[in-house]
Design a protein around this motif. Structure first.
Motif, PDB file in Angstrom:
ATOM      1  N   ARG A 111     -22.059  28.187 -12.546  1.00 25.26           N
ATOM      2  CA  ARG A 111     -21.034  27.560 -13.385  1.00 25.26           C
ATOM      3  C   ARG A 111     -20.342  28.546 -14.321  1.00 25.26           C
ATOM      4  O   ARG A 111     -19.274  28.250 -14.846  1.00 25.26           O
ATOM      5  CB  ARG A 111     -21.652  26.414 -14.196  1.00 25.26           C
ATOM      6  N   HIS A 168     -15.585  13.876  -9.186  1.00 22.51           N
ATOM      7  CA  HIS A 168     -16.607  14.751  -8.645  1.00 22.51           C
ATOM      8  C   HIS A 168     -16.972  14.374  -7.219  1.00 22.51           C
ATOM      9  O   HIS A 168     -17.033  13.208  -6.869  1.00 22.51           O
ATOM     10  CB  HIS A 168     -17.871  14.721  -9.519  1.00 22.51           C
ATOM     11  N   SER A 205     -15.511   8.949 -10.715  1.00 24.26           N
ATOM     12  CA  SER A 205     -15.129  10.267 -11.206  1.00 24.26           C
ATOM     13  C   SER A 205     -14.493  11.055 -10.081  1.00 24.26           C
ATOM     14  O   SER A 205     -14.540  10.691  -8.929  1.00 24.26           O
ATOM     15  CB  SER A 205     -16.358  11.012 -11.712  1.00 24.26           C
ATOM     16  N   LEU A 237     -16.984  26.731 -10.459  1.00 21.20           N
ATOM     17  CA  LEU A 237     -15.932  26.550 -11.453  1.00 21.20           C
ATOM     18  C   LEU A 237     -14.550  26.808 -10.867  1.00 21.20           C
ATOM     19  O   LEU A 237     -14.328  27.804 -10.177  1.00 21.20           O
ATOM     20  CB  LEU A 237     -16.197  27.519 -12.607  1.00 21.20           C
ATOM     21  N   THR A 258     -15.993  21.351  -9.631  1.00 17.66           N
ATOM     22  CA  THR A 258     -15.734  20.214  -8.756  1.00 17.66           C
ATOM     23  C   THR A 258     -14.373  20.387  -8.103  1.00 17.66           C
ATOM     24  O   THR A 258     -13.700  21.409  -8.292  1.00 17.66           O
ATOM     25  CB  THR A 258     -15.798  18.884  -9.543  1.00 17.66           C
ATOM     26  N   ASP A 271     -10.521  19.380  -7.957  1.00 16.68           N
ATOM     27  CA  ASP A 271      -9.420  18.793  -8.713  1.00 16.68           C
ATOM     28  C   ASP A 271      -8.222  18.767  -7.782  1.00 16.68           C
ATOM     29  O   ASP A 271      -7.741  19.817  -7.343  1.00 16.68           O
ATOM     30  CB  ASP A 271      -9.114  19.612  -9.976  1.00 16.68           C
ATOM     31  N   GLU A 299     -13.787  23.058 -14.337  1.00 14.78           N
ATOM     32  CA  GLU A 299     -14.781  22.145 -13.800  1.00 14.78           C
ATOM     33  C   GLU A 299     -15.364  22.697 -12.510  1.00 14.78           C
ATOM     34  O   GLU A 299     -14.661  23.315 -11.715  1.00 14.78           O
ATOM     35  CB  GLU A 299     -14.159  20.782 -13.507  1.00 14.78           C
TER      36      GLU A 299
END
Length: 197
Positions: A169, A28, A26, A131, A138, A140, A136
């Motif tokens: 979050r 993440h 993933s 966020l 994480t 990106d 997400e």
């Protein structure tokens, strides 16, 4: 979105990152239980400017490797180096913003003031990812349109007071970024780029 296979040069990097950072498939950031970088009670006085430098995940020109972008199914977060964190810093935070469209790609808080950096695809113990503009909590990675180059600003924030635990979050990325900017006693900036072929 279509993702390309890794170029041969990126495969070797992928193997190194996988070995060093317990990778997953993933995007993440992988948590780690590595020991803290905190030193004993000795206070280290900075001897130069507060800086943010490149670690794993960049090529010789300083641009992102595809492994750290949407062109890889892994989309790993990069390694970064911190130097001369100001005395009195309670914690550090990171952001990554696309300077071409102002999209927030990465927000991380709770990094210890004693940290000398972050490893690629590794979440430092105690740190939290919040966020981003892709919905997400994480990292990106860069994902400009094909044939375009975008610049990405990574910012390291030295915070005298930790952000409240209520930042989670459900906190909007713009609110988190605004808070980081207003609470930082010092910042260190690194601008890098990625060209999508």
């Amino acid at each position: 979105m279509t993702r390309r296979s890794l170029a041969p040069g990126a495969i070797a990097t992928a193997v190194l990152l996988t070995t060093a950072a317990c990778s997953s498939t993933s995007g993440h950031t992988q948590a780690t239980s590595a020991p803290s970088t905190a030193s004993s009670r000795t206070t280290v006085v900075p001897t130069g400017p507060f800086t943010l430098g490149r670690g794993q995940g960049f090529d010789a020109s300083g641009a992102f490797l595809p492994l750290m972008t949407c062109d890889s199914p892994h989309d790993y977060s990069p390694g970064l180096k911190f130097e001369n964190v100001p005395v009195g810093t309670a914690e550090l935070a990171l952001s990554m913003v696309d300077l071409e469209n102002q999209k927030i790609h990465w927000l991380q808080i709770g990094l210890p003031a004693t940290a000398s950096g972050v490893q690629g695809h590794t979440l430092t113990p105690g740190a939290r990812e919040l966020l981003n503009d892709f919905g997400e909590a994480t990292y990106d990675g860069p994902c400009p349109p094909a044939g375009h180059t975008h610049r990405y600003q990574l910012t390291l924030y030295a915070l005298r007071n930790p952000l409240p635990a209520s930042f989670g979050r459900n906190t909007t990325p713009s609110r988190t970024l605004k808070e980081l900017r207003s609470q930082a006693d010092a910042t260190a900036v690194l601008v890098t780029r990625y060209t999508r072929h």
